[in-house]
Design an enzyme around this catalytic site. Structure first.
Site: not given
Ligand code: FAD
Length: 310
Positions: A135, A138-139
């Site tokens: 992701c 997200c990261d």
């Protein structure tokens, strides 16, 4: 034993397909339960920029999730947490068993979508959350000004690779074939981006780290058979999707690979009162726009189905 709570329709999965079904069903005044094992939004929560959903030149996945959920709330669908474990078909009543309780309804809409596939190489599990990610939105921020590798060659790999190039020092897209599968517009953008490099015909072998964090990924060059390596602090994996349909095995609506078979005209399955929409269906194109369209069809179809019952 406590009695199961009863609804007109239960929708399983609060991604774009399920949320649209919920809007249509609740707006038709059906008592609607929308269940998800986590936060609403589904895969949109793992998506950076969305540029192909009509009405928005560009929108972040989590922002689009919130806008869709605002509609679910507005029309009064009930949203609850619960991982669905199985569904019992009792004829005109469907019983939905979750880890949080049991519910009943006249109809159900299966909208559990799909999830990233793992490669299954050494280091992938071990360094999950310590450099290995599925992701970018997200990261990605953890890898600002670092070297990043992306594994895959489809839309998600290239799209997220472009997003990561805004953050990282470099992005190396490692692909097992000699050309990308991604849409032409994404390919053109990636090829024009100085920060993005490509490694072709590569069979990824191992993710290596220092025990704390990822340091490199190795691959076999399929043309020379040599084992080579790419230094990287972050490895983002986009090698396909798997249907999230284990809970529906006993209904007999899945194909051999676990995709749900539902009629593209009206989203009905072979079980009366069971509809299926979105990425969990057997189909060619898995996108938000058609997930939403299918959700609308099923939301309306459920109303007609319930009206037709004696
Ligand atoms: P999902 O979004 O997968 O939602 C399913 C929901 O069901 C999830 O919330 C899950 O928690 C829930 N669920 C699953 N099993 C259970 C269970 N047993 N019990 C309860 N709940 C359950 N599409 C585009 O149109 N444009 C893009 O730019 C784009 N970019 C993408 C980038 C990435 C990285 C990814 C991963 C996907 C992208 N997509 C894009 C695809 C798009 O996100 C999907 O097609 C869409 O989200 C599918 O919607 P869905 O509602 O069918 O399923």
């Amino acid at each position: 034993m406590t009695e199961a709570e009863i609804f007109d329709v239960i929708i399983i999965g609060a991604g774009p397909a399920g949320m649209t079904s919920a809007i249509y069903a609740a707006r038709s005044n059906l008592k609607t339960l929308l269940l998800d094992r986590g936060i609403y939004g589904g895969q949109m929560n793992n998506t950076a920029e969305i540029e192909n959903y009509p009405g928005y030149e560009s929108i972040l996945g989590p922002d689009l999730s919130q806008k869709m959920y605002d509609g679910v709330e507005k029309f009064g669908a009930d949203y609850r947490y619960g991982t669905v474990q199985t569904i019992n078909d009792l004829g005109t009543v469907k019983e939905v068993i979750t880890d949080e309780g049991t519910y009943q309804a006249g109809a159900v809409i299966l909208a559990t979508g799909a999830e990233h596939r793992k490669i299954g190489i050494p280091g992938e599990e071990e360094y999950g959350g310590r450099g290995v990610s599925y992701c970018a939105v997200c990261d990605g921020n953890f890898f600002k000004n670092k070297d990043i590798a992306v594994v895959g060659g489809g839309d998600s790999a290239v799209e997220e690779g472009i997003y990561l190039a805004n953050l990282g020092r470099s992005v190396t897209i490692i692909h097992r074939r000699d050309q990308l599968r991604a849409q032409k517009i994404l390919q053109d953008r990636a090829f024009a981006n100085d920060k993005i490099h490509f490694i072709w015909n590569a069979d990824v072998k191992e993710i290596i780290g220092d025990g704390k964090a990822v340091t490199e990924i190795t691959y076999r060059d399929k043309q020379t058979d040599e084992i080579k390596s790419v230094p990287a602090s972050g490895i983002f994996i986009y090698v396909g999707v798997l249907p999230m349909t284990d809970a529906f095995k006993s209904l007999g609506v899945l194909d051999n690979n676990g995709w749900i078979i539902s009629n593209p005209e009206d989203m009905t399955t072979s079980v009366p009162g069971v509809f299926a929409v979105g990425d969990a269906r057997k189909k060619d194109l898995r996108q938000i726009a058609n997930a939403v369209g299918e959700g609308a069809v099923a939301g309306k179809g459920v109303f007609d189905y319930l009206q037709s019952l004696p």
